[in-house]
Design a protein around this motif. Structure first.
Motif, PDB file in Angstrom:
ATOM      1  N   ILE A  68      21.666  26.817  18.620  1.00  0.00           N
ATOM      2  CA  ILE A  68      22.068  25.680  19.465  1.00  0.00           C
ATOM      3  C   ILE A  68      23.499  25.922  19.900  1.00  0.00           C
ATOM      4  O   ILE A  68      24.376  26.160  19.062  1.00  0.00           O
ATOM      5  CB  ILE A  68      22.004  24.349  18.676  1.00  0.00           C
ATOM      6  CG1 ILE A  68      20.672  24.208  17.937  1.00  0.00           C
ATOM      7  CG2 ILE A  68      22.237  23.168  19.616  1.00  0.00           C
ATOM      8  CD1 ILE A  68      20.697  23.138  16.841  1.00  0.00           C
ATOM      9  N   ARG A  69      23.733  25.823  21.206  1.00  0.00           N
ATOM     10  CA  ARG A  69      25.080  26.096  21.703  1.00  0.00           C
ATOM     11  C   ARG A  69      25.686  24.880  22.377  1.00  0.00           C
ATOM     12  O   ARG A  69      25.144  24.347  23.337  1.00  0.00           O
ATOM     13  CB  ARG A  69      25.010  27.250  22.704  1.00  0.00           C
ATOM     14  CG  ARG A  69      26.337  27.524  23.356  1.00  0.00           C
ATOM     15  CD  ARG A  69      26.240  28.727  24.244  1.00  0.00           C
ATOM     16  NE  ARG A  69      27.514  28.965  24.878  1.00  0.00           N
ATOM     17  CZ  ARG A  69      27.891  30.134  25.341  1.00  0.00           C
ATOM     18  NH1 ARG A  69      27.088  31.162  25.257  1.00  0.00           N
ATOM     19  NH2 ARG A  69      29.062  30.267  25.914  1.00  0.00           N
ATOM     20  N   GLY A  70      26.817  24.432  21.840  1.00  0.00           N
ATOM     21  CA  GLY A  70      27.563  23.358  22.482  1.00  0.00           C
ATOM     22  C   GLY A  70      28.669  23.973  23.311  1.00  0.00           C
ATOM     23  O   GLY A  70      28.467  24.408  24.444  1.00  0.00           O
ATOM     24  N   GLY A  72      30.298  26.752  22.346  1.00  0.00           N
ATOM     25  CA  GLY A  72      30.291  28.201  22.128  1.00  0.00           C
ATOM     26  C   GLY A  72      31.540  28.725  21.438  1.00  0.00           C
ATOM     27  O   GLY A  72      31.822  29.914  21.470  1.00  0.00           O
ATOM     28  N   HIS A  73      32.302  27.846  20.776  1.00  0.00           N
ATOM     29  CA  HIS A  73      33.583  28.239  20.175  1.00  0.00           C
ATOM     30  C   HIS A  73      33.471  28.731  18.740  1.00  0.00           C
ATOM     31  O   HIS A  73      34.437  29.226  18.177  1.00  0.00           O
ATOM     32  CB  HIS A  73      34.531  27.024  20.159  1.00  0.00           C
ATOM     33  CG  HIS A  73      35.560  27.085  21.218  1.00  0.00           C
ATOM     34  ND1 HIS A  73      36.891  26.833  20.972  1.00  0.00           N
ATOM     35  CD2 HIS A  73      35.480  27.362  22.513  1.00  0.00           C
ATOM     36  CE1 HIS A  73      37.568  26.950  22.091  1.00  0.00           C
ATOM     37  NE2 HIS A  73      36.731  27.269  23.039  1.00  0.00           N
ATOM     38  N   GLY A  75      33.406  30.353  15.233  1.00  0.00           N
ATOM     39  CA  GLY A  75      33.978  31.639  14.815  1.00  0.00           C
ATOM     40  C   GLY A  75      32.947  32.738  14.694  1.00  0.00           C
ATOM     41  O   GLY A  75      33.019  33.766  15.378  1.00  0.00           O
ATOM     42  N   PRO A 108      26.412  16.675  24.927  1.00  0.00           N
ATOM     43  CA  PRO A 108      26.767  17.698  23.928  1.00  0.00           C
ATOM     44  C   PRO A 108      27.360  18.992  24.464  1.00  0.00           C
ATOM     45  O   PRO A 108      27.757  19.849  23.673  1.00  0.00           O
ATOM     46  CB  PRO A 108      25.413  17.985  23.259  1.00  0.00           C
ATOM     47  CG  PRO A 108      24.409  17.705  24.316  1.00  0.00           C
ATOM     48  CD  PRO A 108      24.958  16.563  25.105  1.00  0.00           C
ATOM     49  N   ALA A 137      30.517  19.083  20.311  1.00  0.00           N
ATOM     50  CA  ALA A 137      29.317  19.010  19.463  1.00  0.00           C
ATOM     51  C   ALA A 137      29.537  19.716  18.128  1.00  0.00           C
ATOM     52  O   ALA A 137      29.400  19.105  17.057  1.00  0.00           O
ATOM     53  CB  ALA A 137      28.120  19.598  20.197  1.00  0.00           C
ATOM     54  N   GLY A 138      29.871  21.000  18.181  1.00  0.00           N
ATOM     55  CA  GLY A 138      30.056  21.746  16.932  1.00  0.00           C
ATOM     56  C   GLY A 138      31.214  21.192  16.126  1.00  0.00           C
ATOM     57  O   GLY A 138      31.135  21.078  14.899  1.00  0.00           O
ATOM     58  N   LEU A 139      32.301  20.822  16.805  1.00  0.00           N
ATOM     59  CA  LEU A 139      33.474  20.281  16.108  1.00  0.00           C
ATOM     60  C   LEU A 139      33.096  19.004  15.366  1.00  0.00           C
ATOM     61  O   LEU A 139      33.410  18.827  14.188  1.00  0.00           O
ATOM     62  CB  LEU A 139      34.605  20.034  17.114  1.00  0.00           C
ATOM     63  CG  LEU A 139      35.875  19.382  16.565  1.00  0.00           C
ATOM     64  CD1 LEU A 139      37.118  20.096  17.070  1.00  0.00           C
ATOM     65  CD2 LEU A 139      35.978  17.916  16.924  1.00  0.00           C
ATOM     66  N   VAL A 195      18.895  18.856  17.263  1.00  0.00           N
ATOM     67  CA  VAL A 195      19.795  19.093  18.398  1.00  0.00           C
ATOM     68  C   VAL A 195      20.316  17.740  18.876  1.00  0.00           C
ATOM     69  O   VAL A 195      19.528  16.890  19.324  1.00  0.00           O
ATOM     70  CB  VAL A 195      19.064  19.793  19.562  1.00  0.00           C
ATOM     71  CG1 VAL A 195      20.054  20.150  20.664  1.00  0.00           C
ATOM     72  CG2 VAL A 195      18.299  21.021  19.073  1.00  0.00           C
ATOM     73  N   VAL A 196      21.601  17.535  18.779  1.00  0.00           N
ATOM     74  CA  VAL A 196      22.180  16.264  19.228  1.00  0.00           C
ATOM     75  C   VAL A 196      22.303  16.303  20.750  1.00  0.00           C
ATOM     76  O   VAL A 196      22.883  17.241  21.320  1.00  0.00           O
ATOM     77  CB  VAL A 196      23.556  16.018  18.572  1.00  0.00           C
ATOM     78  CG1 VAL A 196      24.198  14.748  19.130  1.00  0.00           C
ATOM     79  CG2 VAL A 196      23.409  15.911  17.060  1.00  0.00           C
ATOM     80  N   TYR A 354      46.414  21.665   8.212  1.00  0.00           N
ATOM     81  CA  TYR A 354      46.223  20.362   8.869  1.00  0.00           C
ATOM     82  C   TYR A 354      46.128  19.265   7.814  1.00  0.00           C
ATOM     83  O   TYR A 354      45.331  19.385   6.873  1.00  0.00           O
ATOM     84  CB  TYR A 354      44.914  20.355   9.673  1.00  0.00           C
ATOM     85  CG  TYR A 354      44.845  21.414  10.750  1.00  0.00           C
ATOM     86  CD1 TYR A 354      45.595  21.299  11.913  1.00  0.00           C
ATOM     87  CD2 TYR A 354      44.021  22.525  10.607  1.00  0.00           C
ATOM     88  CE1 TYR A 354      45.526  22.262  12.913  1.00  0.00           C
ATOM     89  CE2 TYR A 354      43.946  23.488  11.598  1.00  0.00           C
ATOM     90  CZ  TYR A 354      44.695  23.353  12.742  1.00  0.00           C
ATOM     91  OH  TYR A 354      44.631  24.309  13.719  1.00  0.00           O
ATOM     92  N   TYR A 414      36.623  24.038   5.020  1.00  0.00           N
ATOM     93  CA  TYR A 414      36.010  23.372   6.181  1.00  0.00           C
ATOM     94  C   TYR A 414      35.016  24.339   6.834  1.00  0.00           C
ATOM     95  O   TYR A 414      35.394  25.457   7.186  1.00  0.00           O
ATOM     96  CB  TYR A 414      37.152  22.982   7.129  1.00  0.00           C
ATOM     97  CG  TYR A 414      36.783  22.355   8.442  1.00  0.00           C
ATOM     98  CD1 TYR A 414      35.641  21.590   8.596  1.00  0.00           C
ATOM     99  CD2 TYR A 414      37.621  22.514   9.543  1.00  0.00           C
ATOM    100  CE1 TYR A 414      35.333  21.005   9.820  1.00  0.00           C
ATOM    101  CE2 TYR A 414      37.333  21.930  10.771  1.00  0.00           C
ATOM    102  CZ  TYR A 414      36.181  21.185  10.896  1.00  0.00           C
ATOM    103  OH  TYR A 414      35.886  20.616  12.109  1.00  0.00           O
TER     104      TYR A 414
END
Ligand SMILES: Cc1cc2nc3c(=O)[nH]c(=O)nc-3n(C[C@H](O)[C@H](O)[C@H](O)COP(=O)(O)OP(=O)(O)OC[C@H]3O[C@@H](n4cnc5c(N)ncnc54)[C@H](O)[C@@H]3O)c2cc1C
Length: 461
Positions: A68-70, A72-73, A75, A108, A137-139, A195-196, A354, A414
């Motif tokens: 599932i790609r939101g 695409g960030h 790692g 998303p 989405a992923g975050l 999948v959201v 953080y 995290y």
């Protein structure tokens, strides 16, 4: 897979199905992290929830691995997979702000910049991360920390509701009332449960902020800065979001020439209030510290601080990630952070701590699955460079750094700051006591582990 089946699938979509023979296949499969090179069989660029349902059904019935790609960030590139089906949500980017109750409905494929842009017009913001091209989405599904976390919690603490397409292709809404177990799991459990297709967030009044970076010479003052920051933070007002980092002063204008290429200790802040109040909030820290290389704090619109570093991190750089939840930061650990930072193989390499305090720490440990409620910081080591030939050096530095400091942080980290060498044991450690409940919910909603291209939670036995 028969061409006929693929053709029928394409026809069932409002969006596009991209195959290996399409001229834009390479562009479509490219991820943010240039270190990851995956070649999916099909990319279903969905236009709406109906497309997502069709894609989930097609992938499951065809026995395809599904990613599932939101934004695409991620790692390790968990928004894609080799030889399988990518459910690509990147063109679903609608945002609708409800100013009366300060809520925001987000599709998303949005980046945090998309949402910041839309909410800023209403003087509102949702707590997201610190680089505006990151996918919401992923975050969100991993937790989400940023400048507003001390005042308003993690991103998941501001999630009110999510629409989800489940592994059997059905569509449900999850909130405190409907499917509350699923709603609990989505707030930190990643892309494990479905999948959201839509998020509903609580936003907060944020408009102009007093924000920006202050950099000091790490070799001369790093320890003093980090110790002072650590001791100052618990008393600082929660309107002040401020993280500490070890980085390099970029060798370019407008950075002061005498500092170019030097390792730096930075405090990067965002005060949600006036300049006068912001200066007052930071005075107990800054009054005791030496002259910095530069202090570029100023009044700016909130989206400006959210995107201040974007230009340094375009798509396609090499990234190697490691992280930990940090509960205690003794002086000895600070010495190690500074010593390891000095060995960085590239100017872009960084370490950030953080804060996980204030509103984020007032949420109970079992109210969401997110495993760092007891931590003081969420730490990330990011080894970054533009040159693919540096990949080995980046990994070596990142791993050695993490091994040197992990002894001070024996728990998990995290999940959004992990790489593909973070194994199942590490994922379990990161969720702690909440893992068993996540596994039971996984069994209920995705018993065959259809959604396994993620920091995977295995269905309970
Ligand atoms: C430059 C940079 C800065 C960052 N800064 C921060 C920060 O300040 N704070 C922070 O908390 N994190 C930060 N992160 C980490 C970020 O949270 C993760 O990389 C996150 O995975 C990005 O989400 P995405 O949608 O872009 O990723 P993707 O690669 O698209 O997806 C990541 C994961 O989420 C799942 N997923 C994506 N969309 C959905 C969906 N709609 N439904 C179900 N599952 C889905 C995928 O399966 C995959 O497992 C940063 C990352 C980068 C690269």
């Amino acid at each position: 897979m028969r061409d006929e089946d693929i053709g029928q699938f394409q026809q069932s979509l409002r969006g596009r199905l991209i195959t290996r023979s399409d001229p834009d296949y390479d562009e479509a499969r490219a991820l943010y992290n240039g270190m990851i090179d995956k070649r999916p069989l099909l990319i279903a660029r969905c236009a709406n929830a109906a497309d997502v349902m069709a894609a989930v059904n097609f992938g499951r019935e065809g026995g395809l691995l599904i990613a599932i790609r939101g934004g695409g960030h991620n790692g390790p590139g968990l928004g894609s997979c080799d030889d399988g089906l990518v459910i690509d949500l990147s063109t679903m980017r609608g945002v609708r702000v409800e100013p009366a109750n300060r809520t925001v409905r987000v599709e998303p494929g949005c980046t945090s910049g998309d949402v910041d842009h839309a909410t800023h017009a209403f003087g509102l913001a949702v707590p997201f991360g610190i680089v505006s091209s990151t996918g919401v989405a992923g975050l969100t599904l991993g937790g989400g920390s940023g400048y507003l976390t001390r005042a308003h919690g993690l991103t998941i603490d501001n999630l009110i509701e999510a629409d989800v397409v489940l592994a059997d292709g059905s569509f449900v809404t999850a909130n405190m009332k409907d499917n509350p177990d699923l709603f609990w799991a989505l707030r930190g459990g990643g892309g494990n449960f479905g999948v959201v297709t839509s998020f509903l967030f609580q936003a907060h009044p944020v408009k102009m902020v007093f924000a920006g970076p202050i950099f000091w010479d790490a070799e001369r003052h790093g320890k003093e800065i980090m110790c002072a920051y650590r001791d100052f933070l618990p008393e600082a007002p929660e309107e002040l979001g401020a993280f500490v980092g070890l980085k390099t002063v970029p060798s370019m204008d407008p950075f002061p020439r005498e500092a170019w290429g030097k390792r730096a200790c930075a405090v990067i802040s965002c005060f949600n209030g006036s300049e006068e109040e912001g200066k007052k909030a930071l005075a107990p820290l800054l009054d005791q510290l030496p002259e910095p290389f530069f202090n570029w704090m100023g009044v700016m619109p909130f989206p400006a601080i959210q995107s201040l570093f974007d230009a340094f991190f375009p798509k396609g750089l090499q990234w190697y990630w490691k992280g930990d939840f940090v509960t205690f930061l003794p002086d000895e650990a600070i010495d190690t952070y500074i010593a390891e930072s000095a060995k960085a193989p590239s100017e872009l390499c960084l370490v950030h701590l953080y804060p996980i305090d204030g509103a984020a720490s007032r949420v109970g440990k079992d109210e969401t699955p997110w495993g760092g409620r007891d931590a003081t910081f969420s730490m990330v080591i990011a080894a970054i460079d533009g040159n693919p030939q540096q990949a080995g050096a980046l990994k070596r530095w990142g791993r050695a750094y993490w091994e040197a400091v992990h002894k001070f942080n024996p728990g998990g980290g995290y999940v959004n700051f992990m790489m593909d060498d973070d194994d199942e044991a590490r994922v379990k450690a990161s969720y702690g006591d909440n893992y068993a409940r996540l596994a039971a919910i996984k069994k209920k909603y995705d018993p065959a582990n259809l959604f396994r291209v993620n920091q995977n939670i295995r269905p309970a036995a």
